[in-house]
Scaffold this motif. Structure first.
Motif, PDB file in Angstrom:
ATOM      1  N   GLU A 128       0.853  -1.118  -0.037  1.00 17.10           N
ATOM      2  CA  GLU A 128      -0.124   0.129  -0.116  1.00 17.10           C
ATOM      3  C   GLU A 128       1.053   1.182  -0.077  1.00 17.10           C
ATOM      4  OE1 GLU A 128      -2.340  -0.555   3.590  1.00 17.10           O
ATOM      5  OE2 GLU A 128      -3.931  -1.910   2.513  1.00 17.10           O
ATOM      6  N   HIS A 129       1.340   1.816  -1.139  1.00 15.02           N
ATOM      7  CA  HIS A 129       2.639   2.522  -1.202  1.00 15.02           C
ATOM      8  C   HIS A 129       1.953   4.100  -0.825  1.00 15.02           C
ATOM      9  CE1 HIS A 129       4.063  -0.797  -3.430  1.00 15.02           C
ATOM     10  NE2 HIS A 129       5.163  -0.747  -2.804  1.00 15.02           N
ATOM     11  N   THR A 130       0.860   4.340  -1.286  1.00 18.74           N
ATOM     12  CA  THR A 130       0.399   5.756  -1.098  1.00 18.74           C
ATOM     13  C   THR A 130       0.184   5.889   0.584  1.00 18.74           C
ATOM     14  OG1 THR A 130      -0.714   5.863  -2.999  1.00 18.74           O
ATOM     15  CG2 THR A 130      -1.445   7.347  -1.368  1.00 18.74           C
TER      16      THR A 130
ATOM     17  N   ARG B  47       2.764   8.430   3.187  1.00 15.76           N
ATOM     18  CA  ARG B  47       2.137   9.089   4.425  1.00 15.76           C
ATOM     19  C   ARG B  47       2.747   8.890   5.720  1.00 15.76           C
ATOM     20  NH1 ARG B  47      -2.561   8.800   7.780  1.00 15.76           N
ATOM     21  NH2 ARG B  47      -3.155  11.121   8.479  1.00 15.76           N
TER      22      ARG B  47
ATOM     23  N   GLY C 279       5.971   2.991  -5.657  1.00 15.94           N
ATOM     24  CA  GLY C 279       4.469   3.432  -5.443  1.00 15.94           C
ATOM     25  C   GLY C 279       4.014   4.289  -7.024  1.00 15.94           C
TER      26      GLY C 279
ATOM     27  N   THR D 134       3.878   7.431  -7.072  1.00 17.75           N
ATOM     28  CA  THR D 134       4.294   8.988  -7.316  1.00 17.75           C
ATOM     29  C   THR D 134       5.145   9.150  -8.547  1.00 17.75           C
ATOM     30  OG1 THR D 134       4.535   9.018  -4.795  1.00 17.75           O
ATOM     31  CG2 THR D 134       5.556  10.769  -5.886  1.00 17.75           C
TER      32      THR D 134
END
Length: 204
Positions: A25-27, A31, A63, A65
């Motif tokens: 879960e890279h997002t 964070r 991820g 980005t």
């Protein structure tokens, strides 16, 4: 948070980062890593701040980005890294993102600087896991033989240390390089070993 326990918050966010990383879960990972890093800096906890940088690097390289945004974030972290323990993972993070952007020579120079610091600090696991950057970099420039050597040396170091958390992913990279070289039986064996040492909840 109301108690102002920055050290406790840093550790809590870092645990969340590890959890998000293990399931890809890279997002959410990004964070959590940024929060861990910021609270650790306020607490003066270099160890947690350093570990958070590794998690942030994972989020930015694996991820969604965009490369330029990731590079801006990573270079900002590097600029604020005032000690070797903080600088080395930040250098590695910038190197990884520059490699993604095709800036291979710059990436190689940065990862070499990170490796020298890891070596000076005696951080053998960090030195071994530079393969996450260098192995992928060599694959990206169509040199699977160089990548295979890098992944194999990393695998051997981690096996010697009995470290399995990173080993499963290193073995997967090694399998990829072996497959590209046409060494299919060895590639299959590497994937089996990766499955064997990986934690049941490690999906990344």
């Amino acid at each position: 948070e109301a108690l102002g326990d920055e050290a406790g918050l840093a550790r809590a966010w870092l645990v969340m980062a590890f959890a998000h990383n293990s399931v890809g879960e890279h997002t959410l990972l990004l964070r959590a890593a940024i929060q861990a890093m910021e609270h650790a800096q306020l607490a003066g906890d270099e160890r947690v701040a350093s570990m958070a940088r590794y998690q942030m690097a994972s989020a930015l390289t694996w991820g969604p980005t965009p490369v330029e945004e990731g590079l801006r974030l990573a270079e900002d972290v590097l600029a604020r890294s005032k000690t070797p323990l903080l600088e080395a993972p930040a250098l590695r993070m910038v190197a990884a993102i520059k490699a993604l952007g095709g800036r291979v020579d710059e990436a190689r120079a940065l990862i070499a600087r990170a490796a020298a610091i890891f070596r000076d600090l005696g951080l053998t696991p960090s030195l071994a896991t530079n393969a996450f950057v260098t192995g992928r970099l060599e694959m990206s420039v169509d040199d699977p033989a160089a990548a295979e050597r890098i992944w194999r040396e990393s695998r051997d170091r981690l096996e010697e240390m009995g470290e399995h958390g990173w080993l499963s992913t290193i073995l997967a990279g090694h399998a990829d390089a072996l497959y590209a070289l046409g060494r299919y039986e060895e590639a299959y064996s590497a994937t089996e070993r990766s499955d064997e040492v990986g934690a049941s909840d490690d999906l990344a």
